[in-house]
Design a protein around this motif. Structure first.
Motif, PDB file in Angstrom:
ATOM      1  N   PRO A 249      18.424  42.184   0.227  1.00 39.51           N
ATOM      2  CA  PRO A 249      18.106  43.619   0.208  1.00 39.51           C
ATOM      3  C   PRO A 249      17.935  44.195   1.448  1.00 39.51           C
ATOM      4  O   PRO A 249      17.234  43.596   2.515  1.00 39.51           O
ATOM      5  CB  PRO A 249      16.676  43.381  -0.656  1.00 39.51           C
ATOM      6  N   SER A 250      18.341  45.402   1.738  1.00 40.41           N
ATOM      7  CA  SER A 250      17.943  46.028   2.722  1.00 40.41           C
ATOM      8  C   SER A 250      16.739  46.071   3.252  1.00 40.41           C
ATOM      9  O   SER A 250      16.367  46.012   4.618  1.00 40.41           O
ATOM     10  CB  SER A 250      18.890  47.365   2.833  1.00 40.41           C
ATOM     11  N   SER A 251      15.891  46.198   2.460  1.00 44.59           N
ATOM     12  CA  SER A 251      14.488  46.450   2.764  1.00 44.59           C
ATOM     13  C   SER A 251      14.165  45.213   3.325  1.00 44.59           C
ATOM     14  O   SER A 251      13.291  45.189   4.269  1.00 44.59           O
ATOM     15  CB  SER A 251      13.660  46.549   1.536  1.00 44.59           C
ATOM     16  N   LEU A 252      14.363  43.984   2.973  1.00 41.96           N
ATOM     17  CA  LEU A 252      14.124  42.715   3.739  1.00 41.96           C
ATOM     18  C   LEU A 252      14.815  42.555   5.039  1.00 41.96           C
ATOM     19  O   LEU A 252      13.832  42.045   5.793  1.00 41.96           O
ATOM     20  CB  LEU A 252      14.506  41.490   2.587  1.00 41.96           C
ATOM     21  N   LEU A 253      15.942  42.760   5.052  1.00 43.17           N
ATOM     22  CA  LEU A 253      16.557  42.774   6.376  1.00 43.17           C
ATOM     23  C   LEU A 253      15.863  43.815   7.396  1.00 43.17           C
ATOM     24  O   LEU A 253      15.521  43.492   8.678  1.00 43.17           O
ATOM     25  CB  LEU A 253      18.022  43.256   6.472  1.00 43.17           C
ATOM     26  N   ALA A 254      15.285  44.941   6.996  1.00 51.20           N
ATOM     27  CA  ALA A 254      14.667  45.788   7.705  1.00 51.20           C
ATOM     28  C   ALA A 254      13.269  45.480   8.158  1.00 51.20           C
ATOM     29  O   ALA A 254      12.779  45.886   9.223  1.00 51.20           O
ATOM     30  CB  ALA A 254      14.678  47.291   7.249  1.00 51.20           C
ATOM     31  N   ALA A 270      23.365  51.503   4.722  1.00 50.93           N
ATOM     32  CA  ALA A 270      22.779  51.273   3.400  1.00 50.93           C
ATOM     33  C   ALA A 270      23.055  52.538   2.680  1.00 50.93           C
ATOM     34  O   ALA A 270      22.924  52.306   1.418  1.00 50.93           O
ATOM     35  CB  ALA A 270      21.517  50.800   3.357  1.00 50.93           C
ATOM     36  N   ASN A 271      23.705  53.651   2.856  1.00 50.04           N
ATOM     37  CA  ASN A 271      23.725  54.604   2.189  1.00 50.04           C
ATOM     38  C   ASN A 271      25.184  54.969   1.577  1.00 50.04           C
ATOM     39  O   ASN A 271      26.332  54.864   2.598  1.00 50.04           O
ATOM     40  CB  ASN A 271      23.395  56.110   2.741  1.00 50.04           C
ATOM     41  N   THR A 272      25.417  55.146   0.444  1.00 53.54           N
ATOM     42  CA  THR A 272      26.720  55.656  -0.070  1.00 53.54           C
ATOM     43  C   THR A 272      27.062  56.924   0.652  1.00 53.54           C
ATOM     44  O   THR A 272      26.201  57.992   0.296  1.00 53.54           O
ATOM     45  CB  THR A 272      26.995  55.529  -1.389  1.00 53.54           C
ATOM     46  N   VAL A 273      28.289  57.015   1.210  1.00 53.91           N
ATOM     47  CA  VAL A 273      28.869  58.196   1.725  1.00 53.91           C
ATOM     48  C   VAL A 273      30.266  58.691   1.335  1.00 53.91           C
ATOM     49  O   VAL A 273      30.845  57.981   1.086  1.00 53.91           O
ATOM     50  CB  VAL A 273      28.708  58.327   3.126  1.00 53.91           C
ATOM     51  N   MET A 328      17.648  32.901   1.613  1.00 56.88           N
ATOM     52  CA  MET A 328      17.696  33.502   0.360  1.00 56.88           C
ATOM     53  C   MET A 328      18.200  32.426  -0.742  1.00 56.88           C
ATOM     54  O   MET A 328      18.031  32.696  -1.856  1.00 56.88           O
ATOM     55  CB  MET A 328      19.124  34.509   0.622  1.00 56.88           C
ATOM     56  N   GLU A 329      18.652  31.121  -0.020  1.00 59.12           N
ATOM     57  CA  GLU A 329      19.126  30.049  -0.999  1.00 59.12           C
ATOM     58  C   GLU A 329      18.013  29.447  -1.569  1.00 59.12           C
ATOM     59  O   GLU A 329      17.932  29.173  -2.858  1.00 59.12           O
ATOM     60  CB  GLU A 329      20.146  29.180  -0.170  1.00 59.12           C
TER      61      GLU A 329
END
Length: 338
Positions: A249-254, A270-273, A328-329
């Protein structure tokens, strides 16, 4: 037609410089002379633009049809350029970024009319401030600015990856070749637009000397949409290896302390463009991107593999990725037990 490029030998700008020369521009490159042979046919003015007094002296009594600053990143540099080039050019082109657009996005479809606001990324906020300084100079004093907003542009020395360390994409490619899992934000299905520097250059040169582009912001982006899974799968295929993603999840990476990923993810990748490039097409009739990513990526991969000088290892980032994969594993194993 005379042009002055400040920089001109970077990842994007080398292609633009070569394209300008091929299209008959009398081109001068103002830079430190670190890559003197990269643009055959261009003149060299070896100078540090940050030395404003020396630059003013070197440019005395000169006039250019177009001046492009490829290396300006803050308002102070823009204010310097306005002082240096007022009355000395018919068009000043500034390289901004598509990351300047409002985050979170009100709509995935982006045009030049989309509001500018990026609370997540200082880089984008500085580019916004540069744009505002230039447009104020245009409105108040007629400074002939054209603002260019590139999306993710790649070249032989740079290939797109969603997360990387201080030394760029090489360590990610190396992880692929070593059979390791690759960090992919979210589920990898965010849509992204990547464009070859050669295609970007053709669009850019079409805007040089274009009177209809004065006072305008123009985004130059690919209309080919790919997910990050497709981008990384294409790169793995070019390397001849299996794509092994580790979705995070991007929130975890951030939230990681070792690397500041918040801006690059929430403020950008992380945004669809989906880019609406109708303004570009109206200003450069007939332009279309010619190179699909799956066609161009193998060339970039081959360049990386054949040029050891750009294979810059990043053991700290590799260790960081190993640790994320382990976390993550472990989480996946615990989820299996629920």
């Amino acid at each position: 037609m005379k042009a002055l490029f400040i920089g001109g030998t970077g990842i994007i700008s080398t292609s633009v410089s070569r394209c300008a020369v091929e299209n008959g521009w009398d081109l001068t490159l103002l830079n430190r002379g670190n890559r003197p042979d990269d643009v055959p046919g261009a003149r060299q003015l070896i100078l540090d633009i940050s030395d404003e007094q020396a630059a003013a002296k070197a440019l005395e009594n000169q006039h250019f049809d177009v001046v492009v600053d490829f290396i300006a990143f803050d308002s102070a540099q823009i204010e310097r350029d306005i002082r240096l080039f007022t009355g000395k050019t018919d068009q000043y082109m500034f390289i901004s970024s598509a990351s300047v657009y409002q985050k979170p996005l009100p709509s995935p479809v982006i045009s030049e009319a989309t509001s500018l606001s990026n609370p997540y990324w200082e880089y984008a906020r500085k580019k916004i401030a540069c744009e505002e300084t230039l447009m104020k100079a245009f409105r108040n004093n007629g400074f002939p600015v054209t603002i260019i907003r590139p999306s993710h542009t790649f070249a032989n020395r740079s290939i797109p990856v969603p997360v990387h360390g201080k030394n760029g994409a090489w360590q990610v490619l190396k992880r692929m070749m070593n059979g390791k899992r690759i960090i992919v934000p979210g589920d990898g299905n965010t849509l992204w637009a990547v464009m070859s520097s050669a295609d970007f250059a053709r669009a850019f040169v079409g805007l040089m000397g274009n009177i209809h582009a004065i006072g305008q912001a123009v985004q130059i982006a690919s209309e080919e949409l790919l997910t990050w899974n497709q981008i990384l799968q294409t790169e793995a295929k070019a390397l001849g290896v299996e794509f092994k993603p580790c979705y995070v999840p991007s929130s975890l990476l951030a939230s990681c302390k070792s690397y500041d990923l918040r801006g690059a993810l929430f403020g950008d990748k992380a945004n669809t463009v989906i880019f609406d490039c109708s303004k570009l097409h109206s200003l450069v009739p007939g332009f279309t991107a010619q190179r699909r990513f799956d066609q161009a990526a193998p060339e970039s991969i081959a360049y990386f593999l054949s040029h050891p000088e750009i294979q810059r290892d990043d053991p700290d980032f590799d260790t960081f990725c190993d640790r994320i994969v382990e976390i993550m594993e472990n989480a996946e194993a615990q989820m299996d037990g629920l």
